[in-house]
Write a protein that holds these residues in place. Structure first.
Motif, short mmCIF file in Angstrom:
data_model
loop_
_atom_site.label_atom_id
_atom_site.label_comp_id
_atom_site.label_asym_id
_atom_site.label_seq_id
_atom_site.Cartn_x
_atom_site.Cartn_y
_atom_site.Cartn_z
N GLU A 73 -29.55 81.93 28.50
CA GLU A 73 -29.29 83.23 29.11
C GLU A 73 -27.82 83.32 29.48
O GLU A 73 -27.20 82.33 29.86
CB GLU A 73 -30.15 83.41 30.35
N LEU A 74 -27.29 84.54 29.36
CA LEU A 74 -25.91 84.77 29.77
C LEU A 74 -25.81 84.60 31.27
O LEU A 74 -26.65 85.10 32.01
CB LEU A 74 -25.49 86.20 29.43
N ARG A 75 -24.77 83.90 31.72
CA ARG A 75 -24.57 83.83 33.16
C ARG A 75 -24.19 85.21 33.70
O ARG A 75 -24.56 85.57 34.79
CB ARG A 75 -23.50 82.79 33.50
N ASP A 76 -23.46 85.98 32.90
CA ASP A 76 -23.03 87.31 33.34
C ASP A 76 -23.50 88.36 32.34
O ASP A 76 -22.76 88.77 31.46
CB ASP A 76 -21.49 87.31 33.46
N PRO A 77 -24.78 88.78 32.44
CA PRO A 77 -25.34 89.66 31.43
C PRO A 77 -24.94 91.13 31.60
O PRO A 77 -25.30 91.97 30.77
CB PRO A 77 -26.85 89.52 31.63
N GLY A 78 -24.20 91.48 32.66
CA GLY A 78 -23.99 92.89 32.96
C GLY A 78 -25.14 93.35 33.84
O GLY A 78 -26.11 92.62 34.02
N HIS A 79 -25.07 94.58 34.38
CA HIS A 79 -26.10 94.96 35.36
C HIS A 79 -27.28 95.68 34.72
O HIS A 79 -27.22 96.10 33.57
CB HIS A 79 -25.49 95.77 36.50
N GLY A 80 -28.38 95.79 35.51
CA GLY A 80 -29.53 96.57 35.06
C GLY A 80 -30.52 95.78 34.21
O GLY A 80 -31.46 96.36 33.67
N VAL A 81 -30.32 94.47 34.05
CA VAL A 81 -31.24 93.68 33.24
C VAL A 81 -32.36 93.13 34.14
O VAL A 81 -32.07 92.43 35.10
CB VAL A 81 -30.49 92.51 32.55
#
Ligand SMILES: [Zn+2]
Length: 532
Positions: free
Chosen positions: A220-228
């Protein structure tokens, strides 16, 4: 050899012949050059280009070098690179178990043969819960369709068959089957986990290969962007051939559900008599990887601040369970073929001295096989400041036979469909819409990371007419090679046809780069809703 073999006997029209020759590329030579990139990227030495592996790093270095040679400028954050961090989990099956509880009596489910346990960095180690069968397990607000309606799923595990009702349109079905949308609806309804039964009607690979893939690390991305939405506590994939185990005492059978599936009848919804008990052991680690990004800057003072992304994924599955003694999942078609095309399209633009008005970004992304993570990262953290107006994605477009038909995913969704129709027809190639919408291919690769940001996108497959030998070749490829070690450089590929595909995509990208208007979603397209 298809090209111009008649020329030497065409006496008396040398001048015309020369003109024709100048316009007709040597597809075999171009195909060989394209294939040479596939050979490098899918070589055993690169060990399947797993995210975070030395093999992937070699592939990334190759892409950066090739982008430079093809005249692209660096457009990452560190030269051509856009680095990112991942959390990694691996399943430790010695610490896992799955049981079906019948009135307190535990019936073990054999991991691998009967079912597999999903893992994620937030998975609960021990889950015991009642289960509910919820048909396709889909919630589609705009159609007032809700498989969870009227069912008590709070604190329970939802069992469903993948797919959706026949009458539901492909894009809607595909979107709401994405992991993210499913989680959003299931979490809202209070469910804590899922048991997914792959729909036997649309199975692409035999269960044995599905089962073998459970040892792949999950990232998983440590910083996936918001709203996930966050992950569920427990996720299980159940072998459809063994799914009957779930139904005793419920008053229903899986056979009955299969019969309803096969006749396109609505699926029943009911509580199951078994409880599900899952114990999940994982080991954690971290990884770093990167996208590789090059740019051909636009020539128009204003339009150069708008960007067209041409993308393909550089990662594949790495080293895994052996199949016929081979442990390296080379990913020649999936998706070294697309990266080779990125290079060749960039090089063709350099060779022709193309001066597109808008800027063109060539993006070779990481983490596609982990869930389109590299493209998600790029879409959330673009390395350019101007708007991205289109994504043209190439993932496993399967040049296995001559290019007479080009299947276009997203053909009817945006004006890009009209553009590809024009350039393909100029090349004597007919376009086809997605023939197998039940496979959800429009949302199963990196274009979807852009679509979710409102950006019109396309993806491709070599097309065929159903019932022809080409259909056999196409389908056999999925059964024999897809996500297996046999997707390597020892398979028959039509490299000249791949070169023709590259030429069509080059023309498509240049046409979009030079158009007066930006591409637009069609007024009735489902995907228009994502435009911010
Ligand atoms: Zn893949």
């Amino acid at each position: 050899m298809r090209h111009l073999s008649w020329l030497p006997v065409c006496i008396g029209v040398a001048f015309i012949g020369a003109a024709v020759f100048a316009q007709s590329p040597d597809w075999d030579a171009l195909g060989k050059r394209w294939w040479s990139h596939v050979q490098f990227l899918a070589d055993d030495k690169l060990e399947g280009r797993d995210v975070g592996s030395p093999g992937f790093e070699k592939a990334a270095a190759y892409m950066a070098d090739q982008f430079r040679d093809a005249g692209l400028q660096p457009a990452g954050v560190d030269g051509y690179r856009q680095p990112m961090d991942f959390d990694v989990v691996r399943i430790d099956e010695s610490r896992c178990s799955l049981d079906l509880l019948h009135d307190g009596r535990a019936e073990p489910v054999k991991l691998g043969d009967d079912a597999t346990l999903g893992v994620n960095p937030h998975a609960a180690e021990n889950v015991e819960a009642a289960a509910v069968f919820a048909g396709y397990g889909l919630t589609v607000p705009e159609l007032n369709y809700d498989d969870l309606a009227g069912l008590d799923v709070k604190g329970r595990i939802v069992v469903y068959v993948s797919g959706g009702p026949a009458e539901m349109s492909g894009p809607i079905k595909a979107h709401y089957q994405s992991g993210e949308e499913r989680r959003r609806a299931l979490l809202k309804a209070g469910a804590i986990g899922t048991v997914a039964i792959p729909n036997p009607k649309s199975a692409e690979v035999p269960w044995s290969r599905v089962a073998a893939s459970r040892f792949q690390p999950r990232m998983e991305l440590r910083d996936p962007g918001h709203g996930v939405p966050p992950p569920l506590q427990a996720t299980v994939l159940f072998n459809p051939a063994r799914a009957e185990m779930l139904f005793p005492g419920s008053g229903h059978t899986f056979a009955e559900i299969l019969a309803a599936l096969n006749s396109d009848k609505p699926l029943p919804h009911f509580p199951l008599a078994v409880k599900i008990h899952a114990r999940v052991g994982i080991t954690r680690s971290e990884a770093k990887s990167e996208n590789v990004v090059g740019i051909l800057p636009g020539s128009d003072p204003t339009l150069k601040n708008e960007y067209i992304v041409v993308s393909a994924h550089l990662d594949h599955l790495g080293i895994g369970e052996p199949v016929n003694g081979d442990r390296i999942y080379n990913g020649a078609m999936d998706d070294a073929s697309g990266d080779a095309s990125l290079i060749e399209i960039a090089r063709a633009m350099k060779d022709s001295g193309a001066k597109p008005k808008r800027s063109i970004l060539f993006v070779s992304v990481t983490g596609e096989e982990k869930g389109e993570l590299g493209s998600q990262y790029f879409a959330a953290h673009p390395t350019v400041s101007g708007p991205i107006i289109a994504d043209i994605n190439m993932d496993m477009y399967l040049p296995l036979f001559p290019l007479k038909y080009l299947e276009v995913q997203g053909l009817g969704e945006s004006s890009l469909g009209d553009d590809v129709r024009v350039v393909a027809e100029q090349a004597g190639v007919k376009v086809q819409a997605d023939k197998e919408p039940e496979h959800n291919r429009f949302i199963r690769s990196d274009q979807y990371s852009f679509i979710k940001k409102g950006i019109p996108s396309l993806a491709f497959k070599f097309g065929y007419i159903p019932g022809t030998p080409q259909e056999k070749i196409f389908k056999a490829w999925y059964t024999e090679r897809y996500h297996g070690p046999a997707d390597d450089v020892n398979q028959p590929v039509d490299a000249a046809a791949a070169a023709q595909f590259n030429a069509i995509l080059e023309k498509l990208v240049l046409r979009v780069a030079d158009a007066d208007q930006r591409p637009e979603w069609k007024p009735d397209s489902f995907f228009r809703r994502f435009v911010p």
